[in-house]
Design an enzyme around this catalytic site. Structure first.
Site, PDB file in Angstrom:
ATOM      1  N   ARG A   1      44.823  46.501  -5.492  1.00  0.00           N
ATOM      2  CA  ARG A   1      45.792  47.208  -4.640  1.00  0.00           C
ATOM      3  C   ARG A   1      47.042  47.639  -5.429  1.00  0.00           C
ATOM      4  O   ARG A   1      47.238  47.222  -6.560  1.00  0.00           O
ATOM      5  CB  ARG A   1      46.186  46.388  -3.415  1.00  0.00           C
ATOM      6  CG  ARG A   1      45.004  46.096  -2.496  1.00  0.00           C
ATOM      7  CD  ARG A   1      45.430  46.039  -1.041  1.00  0.00           C
ATOM      8  NE  ARG A   1      44.319  45.764  -0.154  1.00  0.00           N
ATOM      9  CZ  ARG A   1      44.048  44.571   0.377  1.00  0.00           C
ATOM     10  NH1 ARG A   1      44.831  43.557   0.124  1.00  0.00           N
ATOM     11  NH2 ARG A   1      43.022  44.410   1.173  1.00  0.00           N
TER      12      ARG A   1
ATOM     13  N   GLU B   1      45.248  40.074  -7.098  1.00  0.00           N
ATOM     14  CA  GLU B   1      46.381  40.049  -6.167  1.00  0.00           C
ATOM     15  C   GLU B   1      47.103  38.702  -6.302  1.00  0.00           C
ATOM     16  O   GLU B   1      46.450  37.654  -6.329  1.00  0.00           O
ATOM     17  CB  GLU B   1      45.851  40.193  -4.729  1.00  0.00           C
ATOM     18  CG  GLU B   1      46.413  41.390  -4.052  1.00  0.00           C
ATOM     19  CD  GLU B   1      45.728  41.716  -2.729  1.00  0.00           C
ATOM     20  OE1 GLU B   1      44.907  40.933  -2.251  1.00  0.00           O
ATOM     21  OE2 GLU B   1      46.032  42.776  -2.186  1.00  0.00           O
TER      22      GLU B   1
ATOM     23  N   THR C   1      35.927  40.369  -7.185  1.00  0.00           N
ATOM     24  CA  THR C   1      34.661  40.337  -7.925  1.00  0.00           C
ATOM     25  C   THR C   1      34.533  41.590  -8.786  1.00  0.00           C
ATOM     26  O   THR C   1      34.091  41.522  -9.935  1.00  0.00           O
ATOM     27  CB  THR C   1      33.468  40.285  -6.938  1.00  0.00           C
ATOM     28  OG1 THR C   1      33.786  39.344  -5.935  1.00  0.00           O
ATOM     29  CG2 THR C   1      32.185  39.933  -7.625  1.00  0.00           C
TER      30      THR C   1
ATOM     31  N   GLY D   1      40.497  48.458  -1.152  1.00  0.00           N
ATOM     32  CA  GLY D   1      39.490  48.178  -0.136  1.00  0.00           C
ATOM     33  C   GLY D   1      40.022  47.174   0.867  1.00  0.00           C
ATOM     34  O   GLY D   1      41.009  46.457   0.613  1.00  0.00           O
ATOM     35  N   ASN D   2      39.351  47.118   1.995  1.00  0.00           N
ATOM     36  CA  ASN D   2      39.770  46.234   3.090  1.00  0.00           C
ATOM     37  C   ASN D   2      39.719  44.764   2.648  1.00  0.00           C
ATOM     38  O   ASN D   2      39.157  44.435   1.599  1.00  0.00           O
ATOM     39  CB  ASN D   2      38.842  46.464   4.297  1.00  0.00           C
ATOM     40  CG  ASN D   2      39.525  46.142   5.620  1.00  0.00           C
ATOM     41  OD1 ASN D   2      40.510  45.403   5.658  1.00  0.00           O
ATOM     42  ND2 ASN D   2      39.006  46.688   6.703  1.00  0.00           N
ATOM     43  N   ILE D   3      40.264  43.889   3.431  1.00  0.00           N
ATOM     44  CA  ILE D   3      40.210  42.449   3.178  1.00  0.00           C
ATOM     45  C   ILE D   3      38.730  42.052   3.094  1.00  0.00           C
ATOM     46  O   ILE D   3      37.943  42.455   3.950  1.00  0.00           O
ATOM     47  CB  ILE D   3      40.910  41.683   4.329  1.00  0.00           C
ATOM     48  CG1 ILE D   3      42.367  42.153   4.458  1.00  0.00           C
ATOM     49  CG2 ILE D   3      40.830  40.179   4.117  1.00  0.00           C
ATOM     50  CD1 ILE D   3      43.079  41.654   5.707  1.00  0.00           C
ATOM     51  N   GLY D   4      38.380  41.326   2.034  1.00  0.00           N
ATOM     52  CA  GLY D   4      36.995  40.864   1.902  1.00  0.00           C
ATOM     53  C   GLY D   4      36.013  41.910   1.394  1.00  0.00           C
ATOM     54  O   GLY D   4      34.800  41.701   1.462  1.00  0.00           O
ATOM     55  N   SER D   5      36.520  43.010   0.843  1.00  0.00           N
ATOM     56  CA  SER D   5      35.599  44.071   0.385  1.00  0.00           C
ATOM     57  C   SER D   5      35.030  43.775  -1.004  1.00  0.00           C
ATOM     58  O   SER D   5      34.129  44.484  -1.464  1.00  0.00           O
ATOM     59  CB  SER D   5      36.300  45.435   0.392  1.00  0.00           C
ATOM     60  OG  SER D   5      37.470  45.367  -0.378  1.00  0.00           O
ATOM     61  N   GLY D   6      35.568  42.765  -1.692  1.00  0.00           N
ATOM     62  CA  GLY D   6      35.010  42.377  -2.993  1.00  0.00           C
ATOM     63  C   GLY D   6      35.826  42.882  -4.176  1.00  0.00           C
ATOM     64  O   GLY D   6      35.312  43.020  -5.281  1.00  0.00           O
TER      65      GLY D   6
HETATM   66  P1  DGT Z   1      38.579  40.698  -1.847  1.00  0.00           P
HETATM   67  O1  DGT Z   1      38.269  40.226  -3.228  1.00  0.00           O
HETATM   68  O2  DGT Z   1      38.362  42.172  -1.662  1.00  0.00           O
HETATM   69  O3  DGT Z   1      37.956  39.868  -0.788  1.00  0.00           O
HETATM   70  O4  DGT Z   1      40.125  40.555  -1.717  1.00  0.00           O
HETATM   71  P2  DGT Z   1      41.015  39.261  -1.788  1.00  0.00           P
HETATM   72  O5  DGT Z   1      40.490  38.179  -0.964  1.00  0.00           O
HETATM   73  O6  DGT Z   1      41.301  38.887  -3.199  1.00  0.00           O
HETATM   74  O7  DGT Z   1      42.316  39.889  -1.192  1.00  0.00           O
HETATM   75  P3  DGT Z   1      42.525  40.414   0.274  1.00  0.00           P
HETATM   76  O8  DGT Z   1      42.218  41.845   0.394  1.00  0.00           O
HETATM   77  O9  DGT Z   1      41.828  39.541   1.201  1.00  0.00           O
HETATM   78  O10 DGT Z   1      44.102  40.237   0.381  1.00  0.00           O
HETATM   79  C1  DGT Z   1      44.677  38.961   0.462  1.00  0.00           C
HETATM   80  C2  DGT Z   1      45.428  38.788   1.772  1.00  0.00           C
HETATM   81  O11 DGT Z   1      46.660  39.474   1.703  1.00  0.00           O
HETATM   82  C3  DGT Z   1      44.690  39.343   2.970  1.00  0.00           C
HETATM   83  O12 DGT Z   1      44.836  38.457   4.046  1.00  0.00           O
HETATM   84  C4  DGT Z   1      45.385  40.665   3.252  1.00  0.00           C
HETATM   85  C5  DGT Z   1      46.772  40.401   2.772  1.00  0.00           C
HETATM   86  N1  DGT Z   1      47.492  41.579   2.268  1.00  0.00           N
HETATM   87  C6  DGT Z   1      47.473  42.085   1.022  1.00  0.00           C
HETATM   88  N2  DGT Z   1      48.335  43.088   0.893  1.00  0.00           N
HETATM   89  C7  DGT Z   1      48.936  43.245   2.098  1.00  0.00           C
HETATM   90  C8  DGT Z   1      49.953  44.089   2.615  1.00  0.00           C
HETATM   91  O13 DGT Z   1      50.520  44.951   1.935  1.00  0.00           O
HETATM   92  N3  DGT Z   1      50.280  43.888   3.929  1.00  0.00           N
HETATM   93  C9  DGT Z   1      49.676  42.970   4.732  1.00  0.00           C
HETATM   94  N4  DGT Z   1      50.074  42.870   5.996  1.00  0.00           N
HETATM   95  N5  DGT Z   1      48.736  42.152   4.279  1.00  0.00           N
HETATM   96  C10 DGT Z   1      48.377  42.284   2.986  1.00  0.00           C
END
Ligand code: DGT
Length: 229
Positions: free
Chosen positions: A106, A50, A34, A26-31
């Site tokens: 991811r 992650e 959680t 899911g996109n950034i911040g999709s949960g």
């Molecule tokens: P959530 O729980 O769905 O809010 O997800 P988080 O906060 O645990 O993780 P998420 O999706 O915000 O990912 C952490 C950061 O890493 C976010 O700024 C996006 C970045 N990120 C993760 N994988 C990749 C990637 O393969 N490429 C790029 N450019 N950024 C990535």
């Protein structure tokens, strides 16, 4: 997904006796974090969030911070490191013999088909850099078993997750524009609607509040755990 691909994936799992693999996408911040925590109650599920702490400290370098400070300069190094860290998680043997399900935030496939693809499209990666990353992925896919058994897609609208991202206030993400989340969303949609995705995709509407998402996780837990309750 074709039945052939599904059968090959299942066969690989049975032959290698590896746990059922579920990637939470899911996109950034999709949960996603959680969602993974929801499965804490199952002792047979090994969970991997992650590895953001690792990305923030690569021998003293904050690679995540560098990425957002200059995507053109740092996307190549960042995608390399993401590939490595996802590969370690996806292929490591289970931590104990009772683990029958491995769940992670991811996947190597996500890195290749979503973020690398988007980075190329936006010119964050130059063509030679893109080609090197593709070759890494192709080699990995050919010689290591990185296959997934299920993708749980927490589907959101970019505006909703952008607001959530701004609210949580992760320092590195403070300047990320809505436009970037729109691009990541589009990459997700393209990737997960492709006919040769290689495994089943379970889509959950994650614009809704946590309680509704939890209800869905509960309802679909049999499927999410591959029948391994
Ligand atoms: P959530 O729980 O769905 O809010 O997800 P988080 O906060 O645990 O993780 P998420 O999706 O915000 O990912 C952490 C950061 O890493 C976010 O700024 C996006 C970045 N990120 C993760 N994988 C990749 C990637 O393969 N490429 C790029 N450019 N950024 C990535």
């Amino acid at each position: 997904m074709s039945n052939n691909i599904k059968n090959i994936t299942n066969a690989a799992r049975v032959v290698n006796k590896r746990p059922f693999r579920v990637s939470i996408e899911g996109n950034i911040g999709s949960g996603k974090s959680t969602c993974i925590k929801y499965f804490d109650k199952y002792p047979n599920v090994e969970k991997h969030a992650e590895p953001i702490a690792e990305w923030r400290n690569v021998s003293g370098h904050n690679l995540l911070g560098l990425l957002y400070s200059d995507m053109n300069e740092w996307s190549f190094a960042f995608q390399h490191y993401v590939h490595l860290s996802r590969l370690k998680i996806q292929t490591s043997p289970p931590s104990n013999p009772n683990i029958t399900v491995k769940m992670f935030e991811r996947s190597v496939q996500n890195s290749r088909h979503c973020f690398v693809e988007n980075s190329k499209k936006q010119d964050f990666l130059k063509d030679p850099e893109y080609q090197v990353l593709l070759q890494w992925f192709d080699y990995t896919e050919k010689y290591l078993d990185i296959s997934l058994d299920l993708i749980v897609y927490l589907r959101t609208t970019p505006k909703t997750v952008w607001e959530r991202m701004m609210k949580r206030g992760r320092a590195e993400e403070s300047e990320v524009p809505l436009e970037y989340l729109e691009q990541v969303h589009e990459s997700y949609e393209n990737w997960l609607s492709s006919p040769d995705i290689g495994c089943e995709v379970l889509t959950i509407d994650a614009d809704r509040g946590l309680d509704c998402v939890r209800e869905d996780l509960d309802r679909y837990s049999y499927k999410i755990l591959g029948g391994n309750h």
